[in-house]
Design a protein around this motif. Structure first.
Motif, short mmCIF file in Angstrom:
data_model
loop_
_atom_site.label_atom_id
_atom_site.label_comp_id
_atom_site.label_asym_id
_atom_site.label_seq_id
_atom_site.Cartn_x
_atom_site.Cartn_y
_atom_site.Cartn_z
N GLY A 145 9.71 61.66 11.76
CA GLY A 145 10.11 61.53 13.15
C GLY A 145 9.33 60.53 13.96
O GLY A 145 9.81 60.07 15.00
N ALA A 146 8.11 60.18 13.55
CA ALA A 146 7.30 59.23 14.32
C ALA A 146 7.89 57.83 14.20
O ALA A 146 8.51 57.47 13.20
N SER A 147 7.69 57.00 15.24
CA SER A 147 8.16 55.62 15.25
C SER A 147 6.99 54.69 15.50
O SER A 147 6.02 55.05 16.18
N GLU A 148 7.08 53.48 14.97
CA GLU A 148 6.06 52.47 15.21
C GLU A 148 6.66 51.09 15.02
O GLU A 148 7.67 50.91 14.34
N GLU A 149 6.02 50.12 15.67
CA GLU A 149 6.42 48.73 15.48
C GLU A 149 5.46 48.09 14.47
O GLU A 149 4.24 48.20 14.60
N LEU A 150 6.03 47.44 13.48
CA LEU A 150 5.26 46.79 12.43
C LEU A 150 5.69 45.34 12.31
O LEU A 150 6.81 44.98 12.66
N THR A 151 4.81 44.53 11.79
CA THR A 151 5.16 43.14 11.48
C THR A 151 5.28 43.01 9.97
O THR A 151 4.35 43.35 9.23
N ILE A 152 6.44 42.56 9.52
CA ILE A 152 6.63 42.31 8.09
C ILE A 152 5.70 41.17 7.70
O ILE A 152 5.76 40.08 8.27
N PRO A 153 4.82 41.38 6.75
CA PRO A 153 3.82 40.35 6.45
C PRO A 153 4.46 39.08 5.89
O PRO A 153 5.43 39.13 5.14
N ASP A 154 3.89 37.94 6.33
CA ASP A 154 4.33 36.67 5.75
C ASP A 154 3.81 36.54 4.32
O ASP A 154 4.50 36.06 3.44
N ALA A 155 2.57 36.99 4.10
CA ALA A 155 2.03 37.03 2.75
C ALA A 155 2.70 38.16 1.98
O ALA A 155 3.02 39.21 2.53
N ILE A 156 2.89 37.96 0.70
CA ILE A 156 3.61 38.93 -0.12
C ILE A 156 2.72 40.13 -0.40
O ILE A 156 1.62 40.00 -0.95
N SER A 157 3.20 41.30 -0.06
CA SER A 157 2.44 42.53 -0.25
C SER A 157 2.49 42.95 -1.71
O SER A 157 3.57 43.02 -2.31
#
Length: 674
Positions: A145-157
């Motif tokens: 249920g929790a929400s958050e804003e994330l940045t998709i990494p430019d470097a490959i995870s």
């Protein structure tokens, strides 16, 4: 002779895709999947599909029945039944897609095993394109249920960048918001760029749970994916222009400070003897080197090295050496033994790369690995055995494995890894799309090898400085190809006796077609822009060979010709080799369906150009008039295969200022006075 065989190495033609549309919403229906989902021409999702993965990470093709497609101006609906088999195990899934003009798109599945069915993963998969997603901010609602804003990494995870996903919102362009909601299981994200896929993936059943697991006949389950598109753009705003493959413009700019990468041919030690009879043809390929991989655990022996030495002598081609170690701790005995074997057979390698054999296998981030020698120990012992040549490391497998077991900073004189485009999908379009991931892979690898690290103790003695900055460590890629030379995710490459389009198979029919020629030009053109020092592709003979020889599997048309004819890739390797070390030209194409690499050669500019599409493209070159042109296409395939030297010596003088038409997967070599 089938045109398809010259194009893709097989007369089997992929089924046609069907366009689905509901006003501003469109998608391509392709063998049970929705692909290239667009809103007003903007790609919002790369694919929405249902996949089954077997315990060996195989991906069985669905047998589709009861297909029903309904379309109107405002809606489209697709329903069908997919039947999956793995040996005697049976699974049936009822699937429905619905799209509406108001921006709603949904997918639902009823999953019912007909027998107990073992699987690593069964469920919907959503693929996000790189453009508009990599490096962007997304809103994630988690399963709890929790929400958050994330940045998709430019470097490959190296692992999963997002876990426990219930819904995700991304914004492909300004004014456009896409909410994707997942039901029926817990979903997580995977950075598909690791495997050179041009996408990010959200899938169900977290990889951290035990697998394989079993679907039981009495346990019917359901999954769904619900997508809602919000568009706040003013309708009169200019809409994105979608470039078709019908035309392309090429601009040739100034010479750069970069040079064309060195070119090599991959050579497994146990395949050396097969190539000796074809040394005269290989000697004509130009300034390449042989990348000789020696793997005692794969029953490679001294006689294989002796054959490689004989091949190198007859072709006058130098040898770079790769060694796979079986030692769990001390690498010294195996490295010293390999050095002595090379000396005994007369091979003085240009360079040596050494990897623990266990690094051919894939491990999840954080997963316990079997013990193996450290990078520092490998480098130290290699420098003793090979004191005057570069020593390399990295991964004997793909970028995924390189990313998950990163080489110690500053421990090697060069870094290397391979790629293959058929880990997750083996259709033609997906293989071509993998070229889009290469800049991401190269940037990520550079970040890994170009960091700083404080070094002391034994490392300091080896590296000769208190601080080693690896910013200029040479970067090599290969050997590459359409198929897979190894399989880090199973016991070995997938069997493919029928030469079908099969993921992770060594024998891929497209490797012997124009398709491979075009794809490899696209690969070289991409990595050359990003400063990769060496590219190793193909092989002398065998499934990745540039020269045709009899194999254990049937090869349409080629089996009726004499041994020693050459595949289209032969000419690409020779053309790229002729440019090795020469100043690279800045060239640009306005179409992703056209790949171009160029260099200066004396007083001439040389361009190598490939059509990456399955339909012809008309190419316009700015400020280029009369030029010498040689085209490798279906019309010239037989001559190029059976009379390669005659083909290479011929070219037409053309005024190409008004355009040049390239057939499907055609490759053109163009040179003209500067």
């Amino acid at each position: 002779m089938s045109r398809a065989v010259f194009l893709t190495g097989t007369s089997a033609i992929e089924a046609a895709k069907q366009t689905l549309s509901a006003t501003s919403l469109s998608a391509e229906f392709d063998h049970g999947a929705l692909r290239w989902i667009r809103w007003r021409g903007v790609e919002i999702l790369r694919a929405l599909t249902f996949l089954v993965r077997t315990p060996g990470w195989g991906t069985p093709e669905p047998q589709i029945s009861g297909l029903n497609i309904q379309q109107s101006d405002d809606t489209f609906e697709v329903s069908y039944q997919a039947h999956y088999t793995n040996g005697s195990e049976q699974l049936r899934v009822n699937i429905r897609f619905t799209g509406r003009s108001d921006g709603a798109l949904s997918a639902s599945a009823r999953i019912a095993a007909e027998t107990p069915f073992a699987t690593n993963r069964t469920g919907f998969v959503v693929l996000y394109p790189l453009v508009g997603f990599a490096g962007s901010a997304v809103q994630v609602e988690h399963a709890e249920g929790a929400s958050e804003e994330l940045t998709i990494p430019d470097a490959i995870s190296p692992g999963q960048p997002i876990f426990n996903i219930r819904a995700m919102t991304h914004r492909p362009i300004k004014h456009l918001s896409v909410v994707t909601r997942f039901e029926g299981d817990t979903f997580e994200a995977e950075d598909h760029r690791n495997w050179s896929d041009a996408s990010f993936k959200i899938y169900s059943r977290p990889i951290g749970l035990p697998y394989p697991y079993h679907l039981q006949p009495e346990q019917v389950s359901h999954q769904s994916v619900i997508i809602h598109i919000s568009d706040n753009a003013i309708p009169s705003d200019e809409q994105p222009v979608i470039k078709t493959a019908a035309s392309a413009q090429v601009a040739v700019g100034a010479v750069t400070k970069q040079v064309i990468p060195a070119i090599g041919l991959g050579l497994s030690a146990d395949e050396s003897a097969d190539a000796i009879a074809h040394a005269p043809q290989l000697a004509q390929i130009g300034p390449v080197h042989l990348l000789l991989r020696y793997d005692p655990a794969a029953q490679h022996k001294s006689e294989h090295l002796a054959a490689a030495s004989q091949l190198a002598s007859r072709t006058h081609l130098p040898v770079a050496f790769e060694l796979l170690l079986t030692a769990s701790h001390d690498p010294a005995p195996e490295i010293a033994q390999a050095a002595q074997l090379l000396k005994d057979v007369g091979i003085a390698p240009l360079s040596v790369a050494i990897f623990p054999k266990i690094d051919e296998r894939s491990f999840q981030p954080g997963e316990t690995r079997p013990p193996s020698p450290s990078d520092v120990d490998i480098y130290r012992e290699a420098k003793k055995a090979f004191p005057a040549i570069p020593i390399g490391g990295g991964s004997p497998a793909f970028f995924t494995e390189f990313n998950r077991k990163r080489p110690s900073i500053g421990a090697f004189d060069f870094i290397t890894h391979a790629t293959t485009p058929t880990v997750h999908a083996a259709d033609d379009a997906s293989v071509i799309e993998t070229l889009q991931s290469l800049p991401h892979i190269i940037r990520s690898a550079r970040q890994i090898i170009c960091a700083e690290k404080q070094i002391g103790g034994s490392e300091k003695q080896i590296l000769g400085s208190e601080k080693q900055i690896a910013r200029n460590v040479p970067y090599r890629i290969g050997p590459i190809g359409i198929g897979a030379r190894l399989n880090p995710y199973g016991s070995g490459p997938v069997a493919n006796p029928d030469s079908a389009r099969v993921g992770l198979a060594a024998n891929d029919p497209r490797q012997r077609g124009l398709f491979a020629a075009a794809w490899h030009v696209g690969y070289a053109a991409t990595i050359a822009k990003h400063g990769v020092d060496t590219l190793v592709l193909g092989a002398p003979t065998g499934p990745f060979g540039v020269i045709s020889t009899q194999q254990r599997y049937a090869r349409e048309w080629w089996d009726t010709q004499e041994e020693g004819s050459v595949y289209p890739l032969f000419h690409v390797v020779a053309d790229l080799a002729s440019g090795s070390g020469k100043p690279r030209l800045e060239v640009a194409s306005d179409s992703e369906k056209l790949a171009v690499i160029g260099w200066q050669e004396g007083k001439e500019n040389v361009l190598l150009m490939a059509n990456l599409a399955s339909e012809p493209v008309n190419v316009t070159l700015a400020d280029v008039g009369v030029a010498q042109v040689r085209i490798l296409d279906v019309a010239h395939s037989e001559q190029a295969a059976l009379s390669p030297q005659h083909f290479r010596q011929e070219s037409d003088v053309r005024d190409i200022g008004q355009g040049l038409t390239l057939d499907a997967y055609a490759v053109a070599r163009i040179h003209y006075q500067r």
